[in-house]
Write a protein that holds these residues in place. Sequence first.
Motif, short mmCIF file in Angstrom:
data_model
loop_
_atom_site.label_atom_id
_atom_site.label_comp_id
_atom_site.label_asym_id
_atom_site.label_seq_id
_atom_site.Cartn_x
_atom_site.Cartn_y
_atom_site.Cartn_z
N SER A 43 0.83 -1.21 0.00
CA SER A 43 0.00 0.00 0.00
C SER A 43 0.86 1.26 0.00
O SER A 43 0.61 2.20 -0.76
CB SER A 43 -0.92 -0.02 1.23
N ASP A 44 1.92 1.28 0.82
CA ASP A 44 2.80 2.45 0.89
C ASP A 44 3.52 2.68 -0.44
O ASP A 44 3.62 3.82 -0.92
CB ASP A 44 3.84 2.26 2.00
N VAL A 45 4.02 1.61 -1.04
CA VAL A 45 4.74 1.73 -2.32
C VAL A 45 3.78 2.14 -3.44
O VAL A 45 4.14 2.91 -4.34
CB VAL A 45 5.47 0.40 -2.66
N PHE A 46 2.55 1.63 -3.38
CA PHE A 46 1.53 2.02 -4.37
C PHE A 46 1.29 3.53 -4.32
O PHE A 46 1.28 4.21 -5.36
CB PHE A 46 0.22 1.25 -4.10
N HIS A 47 1.10 4.06 -3.13
CA HIS A 47 0.86 5.51 -2.99
C HIS A 47 2.09 6.32 -3.40
O HIS A 47 1.95 7.41 -3.97
CB HIS A 47 0.44 5.84 -1.56
N GLU A 48 3.25 5.81 -3.12
CA GLU A 48 4.49 6.48 -3.51
C GLU A 48 4.58 6.58 -5.03
O GLU A 48 4.89 7.64 -5.59
CB GLU A 48 5.68 5.71 -2.94
N ARG A 49 4.28 5.46 -5.70
CA ARG A 49 4.31 5.43 -7.16
C ARG A 49 3.20 6.32 -7.75
O ARG A 49 3.42 7.03 -8.74
CB ARG A 49 4.15 3.98 -7.63
N ARG A 50 2.04 6.30 -7.14
CA ARG A 50 0.91 7.13 -7.58
C ARG A 50 1.29 8.61 -7.54
O ARG A 50 1.03 9.36 -8.49
CB ARG A 50 -0.29 6.85 -6.67
N PHE A 51 1.93 9.03 -6.44
CA PHE A 51 2.35 10.42 -6.29
C PHE A 51 3.38 10.78 -7.37
O PHE A 51 3.34 11.87 -7.95
CB PHE A 51 2.95 10.60 -4.89
N PHE A 74 2.65 -4.02 -8.34
CA PHE A 74 1.41 -4.55 -7.74
C PHE A 74 0.40 -3.41 -7.66
O PHE A 74 0.67 -2.38 -7.05
CB PHE A 74 1.68 -5.09 -6.33
N PHE A 75 -0.74 -3.62 -8.31
CA PHE A 75 -1.79 -2.62 -8.24
C PHE A 75 -2.65 -2.90 -7.01
O PHE A 75 -3.15 -4.02 -6.83
CB PHE A 75 -2.66 -2.63 -9.49
N VAL A 76 -2.82 -1.88 -6.15
CA VAL A 76 -3.58 -2.06 -4.91
C VAL A 76 -4.96 -1.42 -5.08
O VAL A 76 -5.08 -0.19 -5.14
CB VAL A 76 -2.83 -1.42 -3.71
N PRO A 77 -6.02 -2.24 -5.17
CA PRO A 77 -7.37 -1.69 -5.30
C PRO A 77 -7.81 -0.98 -4.03
O PRO A 77 -7.21 -1.18 -2.96
CB PRO A 77 -8.25 -2.93 -5.57
N VAL A 78 -8.84 -0.17 -4.13
CA VAL A 78 -9.26 0.70 -3.02
C VAL A 78 -9.45 -0.09 -1.73
O VAL A 78 -8.98 0.30 -0.65
CB VAL A 78 -10.57 1.45 -3.38
N TRP A 82 -4.28 0.74 2.72
CA TRP A 82 -4.15 0.77 4.18
C TRP A 82 -5.12 1.73 4.84
O TRP A 82 -5.76 1.40 5.85
CB TRP A 82 -2.70 1.13 4.54
N GLU A 83 -5.28 2.91 4.25
CA GLU A 83 -6.16 3.91 4.87
C GLU A 83 -7.62 3.44 4.88
O GLU A 83 -8.39 3.81 5.78
CB GLU A 83 -6.02 5.27 4.18
N GLU A 84 -8.00 2.61 3.90
CA GLU A 84 -9.36 2.08 3.87
C GLU A 84 -9.55 1.04 4.97
O GLU A 84 -10.60 1.00 5.63
CB GLU A 84 -9.65 1.45 2.50
N ILE A 85 -8.55 0.19 5.15
CA ILE A 85 -8.62 -0.83 6.21
C ILE A 85 -8.73 -0.15 7.57
O ILE A 85 -9.50 -0.57 8.43
CB ILE A 85 -7.38 -1.76 6.15
N ARG A 86 -7.97 0.93 7.74
CA ARG A 86 -7.91 1.63 9.03
C ARG A 86 -9.23 2.35 9.39
O ARG A 86 -9.46 2.67 10.55
CB ARG A 86 -6.78 2.67 9.01
N HIS A 136 -0.19 0.05 15.30
CA HIS A 136 1.26 -0.15 15.40
C HIS A 136 1.91 -0.06 14.01
O HIS A 136 2.93 0.61 13.84
CB HIS A 136 1.54 -1.52 16.04
N PHE A 137 1.32 -0.72 13.03
CA PHE A 137 1.89 -0.70 11.67
C PHE A 137 1.70 0.66 11.00
O PHE A 137 2.47 1.03 10.11
CB PHE A 137 1.28 -1.81 10.81
N SER A 138 0.69 1.39 11.42
CA SER A 138 0.42 2.71 10.82
C SER A 138 1.52 3.72 11.15
O SER A 138 1.69 4.71 10.44
CB SER A 138 -0.92 3.26 11.30
N THR A 139 2.25 3.47 12.22
CA THR A 139 3.28 4.44 12.65
C THR A 139 4.59 4.27 11.89
O THR A 139 5.54 5.01 12.14
CB THR A 139 3.55 4.31 14.16
N ILE A 140 4.64 3.34 10.97
CA ILE A 140 5.90 3.09 10.25
C ILE A 140 5.69 3.30 8.75
O ILE A 140 4.70 2.85 8.18
CB ILE A 140 6.42 1.67 10.58
N ASP A 141 6.60 4.05 8.14
CA ASP A 141 6.53 4.38 6.71
C ASP A 141 7.40 3.40 5.93
O ASP A 141 8.62 3.38 6.09
CB ASP A 141 7.01 5.83 6.52
N LEU A 142 6.78 2.60 5.07
CA LEU A 142 7.51 1.55 4.35
C LEU A 142 7.68 1.88 2.86
O LEU A 142 7.88 0.99 2.05
CB LEU A 142 6.79 0.20 4.51
#
Length: 497
Positions: A43-51, A74-78, A82-86, A136-142
């Motif tokens: 999810s983090d890499v997807f958003h990075e590439r999107r930006f 890897f295409f991450v659907p909505v 991560w933000e949707e799961i949260r 816990h996982f939300s506090t780390i930028d991957l």
Amino acid sequence: MAQLTQQELESHLWKSADILRGSIDSSDYKSYIFGLLFIKRLSDVFHERRFELIKEHGEEIGEILAEDPEQYQFFVPVESRWEEIRKNAEDIGSVINIAFETLENENKTLEGVLTPIDFNRKEVLTDEVLQRLLQHFSTIDLTNSNLSEPDMLGRAYEYLIAQFADDAGKKGGEFYTPSKVVELIVKLIKPEEGMRVYDPTCGSGGMLIQSVDFVRGKGGNPQSLSLYGQEKNLNTWSIAKMNLLLHGLPDHDIRKGDTIRDPRLVEDNELMLFDRVIANPPFSLKEWGRESADHDTFGRFRFGIPPKNAGDYAFVQHMIASLKYDGVAGVVMPHGALFRSGAEGKIREGILEADLIEAVIGLPSGLFYGTGIPACILIFNRNKPEERKGNVLFIAAEAGFQEGKNQNTLRDSDIKKIVDVFDTYEDIEGYARIIGIEEIKSNNYNLNITRYIDKSVDEEKIDISSVIEEIKHLENDHIDIKAKLSGYLKELGFGDV
């Protein structure tokens, strides 16, 4: 802002185990932590590439490109972002399961990797526990830009696998071979650029990853290696797939299934052949598939069918059958495979007479998770160098290790010593010997290392005449001392003694 370090990442990931502690069995931690780590990373890499796409092409065109799956590894659907799961405060387990399923459906290379992990176990994984995990996982930028080294996520994954194997005790040995043992085997079989490397019992994929590391360390192109494996345990197969992907190794072929009963790496109804084969099969597996061996269509058991209660030589023969004409294999075996008689003795005889064994290396005890059984490494070579033909190198490396509280480890110096001796192929008194096939034949094809390398220290020969002479000197000295003492006592008026 400072980038994430390896130590920070490992510490953060290990703390996630503390959140699960007490809820589920420690041997199950890995599936849940690895699953969340994996989807957070994607999810983090997807958003990075999107930006990057929007920044590079402008908002209008960038937004269109950002919805094109072709723009991503890897295409991450909505639903899987991560933000949707949260966003969900309840029924979190179902939300995560749906996110995994949706992600797999969008990316065929992930098929079956995440869905075996069931987060919807409300009796043990409450919404409160899952909420804490997600927080816990939300506090780390991957994202890639936040990692201080390119492969640090892959190495953190390996760290976690090792920690979980240690935590899981005996179960840990089923999916993880200690890193230093793997390093030793890889340095013995020496994979090269462009080769096909295969692990028939691949566990979490560590042997394949270290083969890539070896080629990289030699200045070769690690992406030129083709990686293949098969794993029976579904959860462990998932871990292997995630492990390889997190190491940046998308081009691999890891199959699910029982390697002996149902080998899946097949071309035109024949076993695929490989340049290097590397494995740590389960020791002396009882239910290995004896019933299938009688009807094997791949010609794997040409040296004989192993006994029903010990599958060691089933895996060995599968590995030999999977080698190219000039291929090399390295396998971990229990010591019993070196000397057991009966069907195994006959198989060993056939393999030795075919001149396929290049080396037998005895390992220290206590290296492996969950077993104290003494182990060894066997090196097979279908095309031995001329000077090695008709011979087997025995190395007695049992004494070289670092003692640990729960588990012993090989030191770098221990690995170097073994590899140097193997490479130079020479005799070293009390440590290594080159033995001809005829001598092994005279020992009924027994490969027990102690038969060929004498580890006892010669006792110093005693010179009896010198000992007698020494005793005489001591007796004479005693007489002289007694006479002097008597003289002193007389002078003092005490008489004789």
